[in-house]
Design a protein around this motif. Structure first.
Motif, PDB file in Angstrom:
ATOM      1  N   MET A 195       0.836  -1.200   0.000  1.00 54.42           N
ATOM      2  CA  MET A 195       0.000   0.000   0.000  1.00 54.42           C
ATOM      3  C   MET A 195       0.876   1.257   0.000  1.00 54.42           C
ATOM      4  O   MET A 195       0.614   2.230  -0.732  1.00 54.42           O
ATOM      5  CB  MET A 195      -0.909  -0.020   1.225  1.00 54.42           C
ATOM      6  N   ILE A 196       1.938   1.211   0.786  1.00 54.96           N
ATOM      7  CA  ILE A 196       2.877   2.329   0.841  1.00 54.96           C
ATOM      8  C   ILE A 196       3.625   2.453  -0.486  1.00 54.96           C
ATOM      9  O   ILE A 196       3.884   3.559  -0.970  1.00 54.96           O
ATOM     10  CB  ILE A 196       3.879   2.148   2.003  1.00 54.96           C
ATOM     11  N   LEU A 224      -1.823   2.652   9.144  1.00 57.81           N
ATOM     12  CA  LEU A 224      -0.754   3.011   8.215  1.00 57.81           C
ATOM     13  C   LEU A 224      -1.123   4.206   7.338  1.00 57.81           C
ATOM     14  O   LEU A 224      -0.316   4.668   6.551  1.00 57.81           O
ATOM     15  CB  LEU A 224      -0.415   1.818   7.308  1.00 57.81           C
ATOM     16  N   GLY A 225      -2.344   4.683   7.469  1.00 58.76           N
ATOM     17  CA  GLY A 225      -2.754   5.872   6.732  1.00 58.76           C
ATOM     18  C   GLY A 225      -3.656   5.628   5.542  1.00 58.76           C
ATOM     19  O   GLY A 225      -3.791   6.507   4.685  1.00 58.76           O
ATOM     20  N   ALA A 226      -4.295   4.465   5.460  1.00 57.57           N
ATOM     21  CA  ALA A 226      -5.207   4.186   4.344  1.00 57.57           C
ATOM     22  C   ALA A 226      -6.311   5.236   4.285  1.00 57.57           C
ATOM     23  O   ALA A 226      -6.931   5.553   5.292  1.00 57.57           O
ATOM     24  CB  ALA A 226      -5.823   2.795   4.492  1.00 57.57           C
ATOM     25  N   SER A 265      -8.968   9.122  15.689  1.00 57.62           N
ATOM     26  CA  SER A 265      -8.984  10.115  16.756  1.00 57.62           C
ATOM     27  C   SER A 265      -7.662  10.129  17.515  1.00 57.62           C
ATOM     28  O   SER A 265      -7.310  11.125  18.149  1.00 57.62           O
ATOM     29  CB  SER A 265     -10.147   9.851  17.720  1.00 57.62           C
ATOM     30  N   ALA A 266      -6.916   9.015  17.438  1.00 62.76           N
ATOM     31  CA  ALA A 266      -5.632   8.917  18.138  1.00 62.76           C
ATOM     32  C   ALA A 266      -4.471   9.521  17.356  1.00 62.76           C
ATOM     33  O   ALA A 266      -3.387   9.713  17.907  1.00 62.76           O
ATOM     34  CB  ALA A 266      -5.324   7.453  18.461  1.00 62.76           C
ATOM     35  N   PHE A 267      -4.672   9.809  16.073  1.00 60.61           N
ATOM     36  CA  PHE A 267      -3.580  10.361  15.258  1.00 60.61           C
ATOM     37  C   PHE A 267      -3.100  11.706  15.788  1.00 60.61           C
ATOM     38  O   PHE A 267      -1.911  11.974  15.883  1.00 60.61           O
ATOM     39  CB  PHE A 267      -4.007  10.522  13.801  1.00 60.61           C
TER      40      PHE A 267
END
Length: 344
Positions: A195-196, A224-226, A265-267
């Motif tokens: 994905m990266i 991972l940022g999807a 929300s944790a980012f």
């Protein structure tokens, strides 16, 4: 009309509940899938639009996983039972509007694209199987709507060719989904880091279409940022049909969405500071410079007569070198704070 969420700029992950063909050709089951998707609070529910006669030859063999999950003789017979008519699409689209959930579908042939255009769907999802179907990609691209492209079974060159074909007709609204086209997918075959790789190679919004058992991998993809997560779901995993066993049940779908939203929300904003919620803990957990013995007025402060203890609302131990060598200007009892009012 439900407005499409902006996939490129949206900070939250776009979660697609993939109903696919898990309605088994029954509009009432399809409606129940919509209800379950609404309950899970996904962003969209996706079905699959096709005509068996336009999708497969009459004798096309089934995939190995389809042989295990369906009794049909071949793909054509299997898919024929799973078609939804135009009228049923209209009913489903209207039902989704009433439930305030976005209705989307994957078209597998030109006729199905035309059907979905009549419904004015907000975006198009392209299956991994059609990544190399350049004529279909261009046909959809000309509609100038956002295209989400699954990349299962593909290498980077094939993905690049698909993107080039879409852009050639003037459509730059493209997102990519990493995917492993096996049902279910073993964890060791997921290759989530690909994905990266896609994101770095094409500088496009990237997400993940999941076929593993359970919810761990899509949650990891979100971490991972999807930008997009797609996951099959069903009302009952024991139903006959090609995709039920590799799907989530409604409760699992709800758990997956909740977990993804918790991760988002944790980012945070990435700024490393003491959080407001930490202030009280900071005072309790950090330490101050205190007298380790009774210190008489006129004594010199040294490491032999001080120590470091909680709470942390005195002088921090980080300033110990600045305190050592100073003179006590009054008696200081053991465990009293050393501060700038009792030394000079």
């Amino acid at each position: 009309m439900i407005k499409a969420k902006t996939l490129v700029d949206e900070s939250s992950c776009f979660v697609i509940a993939e109903a696919g063909v898990n309605h088994n050709g029954d509009i009432n089951i399809a409606k129940k899938l919509v209800d379950a998707a609404c309950e899970a609070r996904v962003d969209a529910i996706k079905f699959q639009t096709f005509k068996a006669k336009s999708l497969v030859t009459k004798n096309a063999p089934k995939a190995e996983y389809q042989k295990k999950t369906t009794e049909s003789v071949n793909q054509y017979e299997m898919l024929k039972k799973l078609e939804l008519s135009y009228e049923e699409h209209v009913i489903l689209k209207k039902y989704c509007n009433e439930k305030h959930i976005m209705f989307i579908s994957t078209p597998f042939d030109f006729e199905s694209v035309d059907l979905l255009e009549k419904l004015n769907i907000p975006l198009y999802k392209i299956s991994s199987g059609d990544l190399t179907n350049i004529p279909l990609l261009k046909y959809i691209a000309k509609l100038n709507k956002h295209m989400i492209i699954s990349t299962g079974m593909a290498n980077l060159g094939e993905v690049e060719d698909a993107i080039k074909a879409i852009k050639e007709v003037g459509n730059n609204k493209i997102s990519l989904l990493h995917c492993t086209s096996n049902y279910p997918t073993n964890y060791e075959d997921v290759n989530l880091n690909a994905m990266i790789t896609l994101e770095n190679a094409f500088k496009l919004p990237v997400g993940y279409s999941d076929h593993t058992v359970g919810i761990e991998v899509p949650i990891a993809a979100a971490a991972l940022g999807a930008k997009i997560i797609e996951k099959h779901f069903t009302l009952d995993k024991t139903m006959e049909g090609p995709d039920h066993t590799a799907s989530l049940n409604p409760e699992e779908l709800k758990q997956m969405v909740t977990s993804i939203r918790n991760i988002e929300s944790a980012f945070g904003d990435g700024i490393k500071i003491c959080n407001v919620s930490e202030q009280n803990t900071r005072e309790i957990a950090r330490k101050s410079i205190v007298a380790s013995v009774n210190i008489k007025k006129g004594e010199t402060i040294s490491f032999s007569n001080i120590t470091f203890k909680r709470p942390g609302n005195g002088i921090s131990p980080q300033f110990a070198d600045d305190i050592v060598g100073k003179i006590a200007i009054e008696d200081i009892n053991v465990d009293d704070f050393i501060n700038f009012s009792n030394i000079k």
